[in-house]
Design a protein around this motif. Structure first.
Motif, mmCIF file in Angstrom:
data_model
loop_
_atom_site.group_PDB
_atom_site.id
_atom_site.type_symbol
_atom_site.label_atom_id
_atom_site.label_comp_id
_atom_site.label_asym_id
_atom_site.label_seq_id
_atom_site.Cartn_x
_atom_site.Cartn_y
_atom_site.Cartn_z
ATOM 1 N N TYR A 198 1.734 -3.549 -8.511
ATOM 2 C CA TYR A 198 1.238 -1.973 -8.525
ATOM 3 C C TYR A 198 1.416 -1.422 -9.977
ATOM 4 C CZ TYR A 198 2.048 2.802 -7.840
ATOM 5 O OH TYR A 198 2.167 4.115 -7.847
ATOM 6 N N ALA A 236 0.800 -1.255 -0.091
ATOM 7 C CA ALA A 236 0.185 0.035 -0.008
ATOM 8 C C ALA A 236 0.767 1.281 0.107
ATOM 9 C CB ALA A 236 -0.839 0.030 1.137
ATOM 10 N N ARG A 263 6.333 7.140 -9.807
ATOM 11 C CA ARG A 263 5.909 5.925 -10.650
ATOM 12 C C ARG A 263 6.553 5.675 -11.756
ATOM 13 N NH1 ARG A 263 0.701 7.633 -9.111
ATOM 14 N NH2 ARG A 263 0.304 8.879 -10.822
ATOM 15 N N ASP A 286 1.233 3.167 -3.304
ATOM 16 C CA ASP A 286 -0.026 3.913 -3.669
ATOM 17 C C ASP A 286 0.091 5.586 -3.412
ATOM 18 O OD1 ASP A 286 -1.527 1.987 -4.871
ATOM 19 O OD2 ASP A 286 -2.149 1.383 -2.836
ATOM 20 N N ASN A 287 1.047 5.804 -2.389
ATOM 21 C CA ASN A 287 1.395 7.067 -2.160
ATOM 22 C C ASN A 287 2.605 7.732 -2.940
ATOM 23 O OD1 ASN A 287 -0.171 6.768 0.246
ATOM 24 N ND2 ASN A 287 1.363 6.126 1.229
ATOM 25 N N GLU A 329 5.493 -7.185 -5.221
ATOM 26 C CA GLU A 329 4.411 -6.010 -5.032
ATOM 27 C C GLU A 329 4.619 -4.856 -6.043
ATOM 28 O OE1 GLU A 329 2.510 -5.997 -2.712
ATOM 29 O OE2 GLU A 329 2.762 -7.907 -1.711
ATOM 30 N N ARG A 351 -1.280 -2.394 -12.273
ATOM 31 C CA ARG A 351 -2.613 -1.634 -11.999
ATOM 32 C C ARG A 351 -2.568 -0.286 -12.482
ATOM 33 N NH1 ARG A 351 -1.763 -2.795 -6.439
ATOM 34 N NH2 ARG A 351 -1.700 -0.641 -5.799
ATOM 35 N N LYS A 352 -1.339 0.400 -12.448
ATOM 36 C CA LYS A 352 -1.301 1.528 -12.998
ATOM 37 C C LYS A 352 -1.201 1.574 -14.555
ATOM 38 C CE LYS A 352 -1.797 3.744 -8.819
ATOM 39 N NZ LYS A 352 -3.021 4.564 -8.700
#
Length: 196
Positions: free
Chosen positions: A185, A114, A124, A117-118, A181, A188-189
């Motif tokens: 991530y 998680a 990114r 996500d920040n 992870e 997902r992006k």
């Protein structure tokens, strides 16, 4: 496979390699064999007793250690996305040796996915750039993304402080324990895609 896919995209599939070998994720049974083989080489006696759940409604009163070991290997396979490097890292982090020399298997603490996500947009893209190329320097990231050098350096430092990246000299790569992870991530992006 991500560096090769990036190369294929950047060169418009103008392949210069005579042979391309694509390695897929290892199946569950192969990961289980890897973990058993590596553990047997140590000579350690491994106990799954700490993971057995007895006397609760949802579980039988007599739990089977062999089933527990198989289920735990399945968990490691699932979390590692079939990566042998990540699976070994998870396995090692789940072992604890007591005073009698018995190695106990316990649940390990997963990286806090998680936290990703920040990340801001620059972070990114820097992270995706590192995955696309496997290991790169800050100057190479700056050249590829055309972001300001200070932005790339700060993103790399933040990711390194989080434990997501490790360095070897001037080059950075995603750590084995964070790899699954990070892949989840970035998928997902929509910054990397599945093979399918």
């Amino acid at each position: 496979s991500y560096p090769y896919r990036y190369y294929a995209w950047a060169s418009r599939d103008n392949v210069v390699f005579r042979t391309v070998v694509m390695l897929s994720a290892w199946p569950e049974e192969t990961i289980g064999t890897l973990l058993r083989t590596r553990t047997n080489l140590t000579g350690w006696r491994v106990s799954f007793d700490g993971l057995l759940l007895e006397g609760t409604e949802d579980f039988p009163a007599k739990a089977n250690p062999a089933d527990t070991a198989k289920d735990y290997n399945r968990l490691i396979w699932d979390l590692s996305l079939g990566s042998p490097r990540a699976a070994l890292q998870y396995w090692v982090r789940s072992l604890a040796i007591d005073a009698d020399g018995i190695t106990h298997v316990r649940f390990f603490k997963r990286p806090e996915g998680a936290l990703l996500d920040n990340l801001n947009e620059y972070d990114r893209f820097v992270l995706a750039c590192i995955v696309w190329h496997e290991q790169v320097s800050v100057s190479e990231i700056t050249s590829m993304l055309r972001f300001p050098s200070v932005t790339c350096r700060d993103a790399v430092l933040r990711l390194q402080e989080m434990g997501v990246l490790r360095s070897r000299g001037d080059y950075y790569r995603v750590t084995a324990q964070w790899w699954p992870e990070v892949v989840r991530y970035l998928k997902r992006k929509h910054l990397i895609h599945s093979k399918t």
